[in-house]
Design an enzyme around this catalytic site. Structure first.
Site: not given
Ligand code: NDP
Length: 246
Positions: A158, A154
């Site tokens: 990033k 990860y």
């Molecule tokens: P979630 O898991 O809640 O949401 C991620 C979304 O991306 C889901 O709807 C998922 O679909 C979708 N997804 C996964 N794989 C793919 C793909 N190959 N193509 C298209 N869509 C895809 O994540 P967060 O909202 O927590 O995170 C969002 C972003 O923020 C990410 O990049 C994460 O790394 C970053 N982030 C999050 C943090 C946190 O604390 N939550 C902290 C720092 C960064 P499905 O549900 O069907 O798998």
């Protein structure tokens, strides 16, 4: 209405941080394209927005596949003629200590978090370059800056996104396109909701502002970068972590 009539594509926005960014942008007058690997759940989110009288559309797209991205972008351009703002948000985790980390966990994380940003930016920037304007915002993570035991895949993905953001900023600046990253710390999510009290306390004690962030905290920074307030900012990574990485 800071984003009136803007066409915004947000990857992975059926839920979580992406959904909040989409909601925030739609309330500012944008038409938000909710894109997710799970097309049904993208449709449900879109329907929710439409019930609130917001302008939204949805497409199913796997960001790891150039074909899938191209197919979606062709449809969006056919319908809306342009994409003004791209938010590369889709991301996953497959945590494990390095010696236990399987090759497939490395590949899945790097493919979604880093290759996904490459595929979407490559395909969508073509129309931005023609229009000589556009804003690209990549959701990175403080883990890409400070590292974390158990998250080598990860963290590498990033950190890659942050390097990619800077290179694209240099490549596209002369064409009026900005490229920035937002690096959240701990944000309220399904993952952080599952933390037990002891782990939650430990995390809180490492955050100077003494609270876990909300998806809104991230969405507001994206809104600033996407609106005219961010016009003279490019190649930057804005950390949204309550001071955790100080
Ligand atoms: P979630 O898991 O809640 O949401 C991620 C979304 O991306 C889901 O709807 C998922 O679909 C979708 N997804 C996964 N794989 C793919 C793909 N190959 N193509 C298209 N869509 C895809 O994540 P967060 O909202 O927590 O995170 C969002 C972003 O923020 C990410 O990049 C994460 O790394 C970053 N982030 C999050 C943090 C946190 O604390 N939550 C902290 C720092 C960064 P499905 O549900 O069907 O798998």
């Amino acid at each position: 209405m800071r984003l009136k009539d803007q066409i915004v594509l947000i990857t992975g926005s059926a839920r979580g941080i992406g959904k909040e960014i989409a909601l925030t942008f739609a309330k500012e007058g944008a038409t938000v394209v909710i894109s997710d690997i799970n097309g049904e759940s993208a449709q449900e989110t879109c329907a929710e927005f439409i019930r609130m009288n917001l302008s939204a559309d949805s497409f199913s797209c796997d960001v790891t596949s150039m074909e899938s991205v191209k197919e979606m972008v062709d449809k969006i351009l056919d319908k809306y003629k342009r994409i003004d703002i791209l938010i590369n948000n889709a991301g996953i985790t497959r945590d494990n200590l390095l010696l236990r980390m399987r090759e497939c966990d490395w590949d899945a994380v790097v493919s979604t978090n880093l290759k996904g940003v490459f595929c979407c930016t490559k395909i969508i920037s073509k129309s931005m370059l023609k229009a000589r304007k556009g804003k690209i915002i990549n959701i990175a993570s403080i883990i890409g800056i400070v590292g974390n035991a158990g998250q080598a895949n990860y963290s590498a993905s990033k950190a890659g996104v942050i390097g990619f953001t800077k290179s694209i900023a240099k490549e596209f600046a002369s064409r009026g396109i900005t490229s920035n990253a937002v690096a959240p710390g701990y944000i309220q999510s399904e993952m952080t909701n599952k933390l037990n009290d002891k782990d939650r306390e430990k995390i809180l004690s490492s955050i100077p502002l003494n609270r876990i962030g909300t998806p809104k905290d991230v969405a507001h920074v994206c809104l600033f970068l996407a609106s005219s307030g961010g016009d003279y900012i490019t190649g930057q990574t804005i950390v949204v972590d309550g001071g955790m990485a100080i």
